[in-house]
Design a protein around this motif. Structure first.
Motif: not given
Length: 264
Positions: A192-198, A247-253, A258-259
């Motif tokens: 998930l973190p890497s996909l968020t970066n992409e 920032l919105s994408l980072s917050g969503l990720a 967390q969930r």
């Protein structure tokens, strides 16, 4: 109470650091503008976001460009995930041809600039295939981002314990259902973190398709600057809009991560 204070200290420190950074940046801009005899015109910026006419509010150039950027990001993102998943599966397949083709695709795309790829698709392959500018932009972004995302997904697949695949076969699950219900949810959780970066990279890369005369946020900003001679105000506004999206994408990720940690 002490726990709340411990949690509040890092947040307060981050806020103070951001405030100091913004104050320093504002001072630099103010000093530079004075040296150039530049007159700030921030009061004109809202006119390029929304305007009121005939009793109704309408979106202006920057918001229209933002909608194009979001549409381009969404469609390209879906195409990227499909292409990346197929490429990652081919890379791990037993087919020598599939592994070879996926390897060539990833190496060619990752080792050539996106701008060159856009020019090739737009001026060479686009007219031959008969696709319009927007479709060409989607294809270029999906091909480019898909090569990087494929490696992220492949690493996630390799991180899944082999026992999971064996358990799926033991339960009699089909290959599609095994990936859909068992394997891919674990891959998403691990990557998930890497996909968020992409995803963030995809948003930023959409600005490059402005060379194709697509009226995205960057193109609209450039047109406004050429008409108004307000480079600082417009480009800072455009940068702020891009920053808000990422920032919105980072917050969503972060929320999704967390969930997943809580087992949802």
């Amino acid at each position: 109470m002490s726990l709340m204070l411990k949690m509040a200290k890092p947040l307060l420190s981050a806020v103070l650091q951001i405030a100091v950074l913004l104050m320093g940046l504002s001072w630099i801009l103010h000093t530079g503008a004075q040296a150039m005899n530049y007159q700030w015109q921030w009061q004109r910026v809202p006119d390029y976001l929304f305007f009121f006419e005939d009793g109704r509010w309408y979106s202006a150039e920057l918001i229209d460009g933002l909608l194009v950027t979001l549409k381009l990001t969404l469609i390209s993102g879906i195409a990227t995930l499909i292409l990346a998943l197929c490429t990652a599966l081919l890379r791990l397949s037993d087919s020598k041809v599939g592994r070879f083709l996926s390897f060539i695709y990833i190496e060619v795309i990752r080792n050539t600039p996106l701008l060159v790829q856009i020019y090739l698709l737009y001026f060479v392959f686009g007219p031959y295939l008969g696709i319009d500018r927007f479709s060409t932009a989607v294809l270029a972004l999906a091909l480019f981002q898909g090569a990087y995302t494929a490696e992220v997904i492949r690493s996630g697949l390799l991180a899944v314990d082999k026992g999971q695949f064996e358990a799926c076969r033991t339960l009699g699950l089909s290959r599609v259902n095994a990936y859909r219900y068992i394997i891919l949810p674990q891959v998403i959780k691990k990557t998930l973190p890497s996909l968020t970066n992409e995803a963030i990279s995809l948003v930023k890369n959409t600005s490059i398709v402005s060379v194709m005369a697509i009226f995205d946020l960057t193109t609209e900003g450039r047109n406004i600057v050429s008409d108004t001679a307000m480079p600082f105000e417009i480009w800072f506004t455009v940068a702020a809009i891009y920053l808000l999206i990422t920032l919105s994408l980072s917050g969503l990720a972060a929320w999704l991560e967390q969930r997943t940690r809580k087992g949802h």
